[in-house]
Motif scaffolding. Structure first.
Motif, PDB file in Angstrom:
ATOM      1  N   ASN A   1      30.325  44.815  37.252  1.00 55.28           N
ATOM      2  CA  ASN A   1      30.017  46.159  36.770  1.00 55.28           C
ATOM      3  C   ASN A   1      29.997  46.189  35.235  1.00 55.28           C
ATOM      4  O   ASN A   1      29.091  46.760  34.620  1.00 55.28           O
TER       5      ASN A   1
ATOM      6  N   SER B   1      35.288  48.641  31.743  1.00 56.59           N
ATOM      7  CA  SER B   1      36.681  48.700  32.196  1.00 56.59           C
ATOM      8  C   SER B   1      37.668  48.477  31.067  1.00 56.59           C
ATOM      9  O   SER B   1      38.880  48.587  31.275  1.00 56.59           O
TER      10      SER B   1
ATOM     11  N   ASP C   1      29.741  53.391  37.025  1.00 56.64           N
ATOM     12  CA  ASP C   1      29.715  52.532  38.206  1.00 56.64           C
ATOM     13  C   ASP C   1      28.270  52.128  38.481  1.00 56.64           C
ATOM     14  O   ASP C   1      27.472  52.914  38.991  1.00 56.64           O
TER      15      ASP C   1
ATOM     16  N   ASP D   1      29.184  47.513  42.584  1.00 55.38           N
ATOM     17  CA  ASP D   1      30.434  47.489  43.334  1.00 55.38           C
ATOM     18  C   ASP D   1      30.998  46.067  43.250  1.00 55.38           C
ATOM     19  O   ASP D   1      30.421  45.124  43.789  1.00 55.38           O
ATOM     20  N   ASN D   2      32.110  45.914  42.545  1.00 55.81           N
ATOM     21  CA  ASN D   2      32.682  44.586  42.340  1.00 55.81           C
ATOM     22  C   ASN D   2      33.181  43.951  43.635  1.00 55.81           C
ATOM     23  O   ASN D   2      33.336  42.728  43.708  1.00 55.81           O
TER      24      ASN D   2
ATOM     25  N   MET E   1      24.736  49.760  42.642  1.00 55.20           N
ATOM     26  CA  MET E   1      24.962  51.168  42.987  1.00 55.20           C
ATOM     27  C   MET E   1      23.655  51.949  42.832  1.00 55.20           C
ATOM     28  O   MET E   1      22.715  51.509  42.161  1.00 55.20           O
TER      29      MET E   1
END
Length: 453
Positions: free
Chosen positions: A112, A171, A179, A182-183, A189
């Motif tokens: 992400n 982060s 987002d 999706d890690n 996404m």
């Protein structure tokens, strides 16, 4: 105007064909790589990112140096900031791949964050490249120092702001979280696949259209810039077709971008080579003009004395250096009766006759209005006399008809010869001695050769 439009259309057509060919070659290269290496190492993506980072830093430094050499080309600083900012954002991308530092953390990847830095990198570069195109349109307009500094400062602030914003949206900060991937599942996404990716493609299409319309692909420099836009459109389209961060499209896009950037560097290096070649040719032409008489194209006084001093430094009995000073007889009458334009034609005719009468290693120069001088290396006094006598007879044999109108009447010349057989004499003394012999020829009836004794 129609011819110009046709020429521009041809450039656009050739550019499009070139892009299709290069993209097809890169695609074929990738497919060949996939066949030979069915699975990619987790280190491949960060490794390609490191190469890309170095390439972008190189381009940023290159553009900065070109701007430093010519401050009027303000558009270069926008391109430099675009690639410098891109390199800084790729540092953030690398921080999302600890595997390139620790081989035991292959699964600890923040895709992400990598996509966030990727997104801001494209936003930053597209905006600054559009700015560079707009600045290119005013490259010939004088800008005040205040305006110049304001533009550079604004572009710099924008670059720093985009890098900082990318950091805050990742982060590394809890202020603004985005987002995009999706890690856990590594799936793209909706925000990325259905909004941001498409918007970035549209932005690069707008950038490409702006760049092509303004620059008209007029040289290799802008060919590289337009090709960069095409590359980014293709890479983003590849990601749009992919479904997740470890999809083959993810690696293909980065490999494609890396190789394409390398090709752009080659284009820029060729541009440097071309500029160096042109500058070198201009320097050579300037040097030739600096040592030549502008009217006759014979060597000038300074070059003659420099060459004569060099020849005298190694002069010996078995390596004599002869100097012939010559002066046209009653040349003032030519100017008075026929005008200075005709007088110039006479000087040019005599100069051509002299150049045709000596060897390539000899020096023929004009050191005064109608006064010429020859330096004959490895030539004895007797041989120099023969050369001078042959030139004198050739010149006196021409009339208006045989000279094709360059001589309005027969012209004669008086010549003096001096030969140096040792290095203990200066160039000025040689010319002075030959000059004395020439004046003796004048005083004893003109149209003759006298050897200094």
């Amino acid at each position: 105007m129609l011819a110009m439009n046709h020429y521009v259309k041809n450039r656009y057509f050739l550019f499009c064909v070139g892009c299709v060919v290069v993209i097809a070659l890169l695609q074929g290269l990738f497919l060949e790589l996939v066949e030979r290496v069915p699975t990619f190492s987790p280190l491949l993506f960060p490794t390609l990112t490191i190469f890309l980072l170095v390439f972008h830093l190189f381009i940023a430094c290159f553009m900065t140096m070109k701007y430093w050499c010519d401050r009027k080309r303000l558009y270069l600083i926008a391109i430099a900031l675009a690639f410098a900012g891109s390199a800084m954002l790729m540092v953030g991308t690398l921080s999302s791949f600890p595997a390139w530092l620790d081989l035991y953390q292959f699964n600890v990847v923040n895709y992400n964050d990598a996509m966030i830095f990727f997104m801001f990198r494209h936003l930053l570069m597209a905006v600054l490249i559009i700015l560079s195109a707009l600045l290119y349109t005013i490259r010939d307009y004088p800008l005040s120092r205040t305006v110049h500094i304001s533009i550079v400062t604004s572009a710099f602030i924008f670059t720093v702001s985009m890098v900082a914003l990318a950091w805050f949206c990742s982060s590394h900060s809890s202020l603004l979280l985005l987002d995009l991937v999706d890690n856990e599942t590594r799936q793209f996404m909706v925000l990325w696949s259905q909004a941001i990716n498409i918007l970035l493609i549209v932005l690069w299409i707008v950038t490409l259209a702006t760049l092509m319309f303004i620059t008209r692909v007029r040289n290799l420099f802008w060919v590289g810039g337009n090709f960069l836009c095409v590359c980014y459109i293709v890479t983003l389209t590849m990601l749009l077709a992919g479904g997740h961060a470890e999809d083959i499209a993810w690696y293909r896009a980065r490999l494609f971008e890396t190789v394409a950037t390398l090709l752009i560097i080659f284009v820029l290096l060729y541009d440097v080579f071309r500029l160096y070649r042109d500058s070198h040719l201009k320097y050579q032409q300037s040097y030739k003009n600096s040592i030549r008489d502008p009217l006759t194209r014979l060597y000038n006084r300074s070059y003659f004395y420099e060459s004569l001093n060099q020849a005298l430094s190694i002069a010996k009995t078995n390596r004599p250096v002869s100097v012939i000073v010559s002066d046209l007889d009653r040349f003032k009458r030519i100017n008075d009766n026929y005008g200075h334009l005709q007088g110039d034609k006479v000087l040019q005719f005599v100069a051509n006759l002299m150049m045709d009468s000596v060897r390539p290693q000899d020096i023929a120069a004009r050191i005064g209005g109608e006064e010429f001088v020859l330096m004959l290396a490895n030539t004895s006094s007797e041989e120099a006399y023969k050369v001078a006598e042959r030139m004198r007879l050739n010149l006196s044999s021409f009339d208006k008809a045989s000279s094709e109108g360059q001589l309005p009447e027969p012209i004669t010349i008086s010549m003096g010869v001096f030969t140096a057989t040792s290095s203990g004499i200066t160039a000025e003394e040689c010319v002075e001695s030959a000059d004395k012999a020439m004046y003796e020829a004048k005083e004893t009836g003109r149209n003759r050769v006298v050897v200094f004794k």
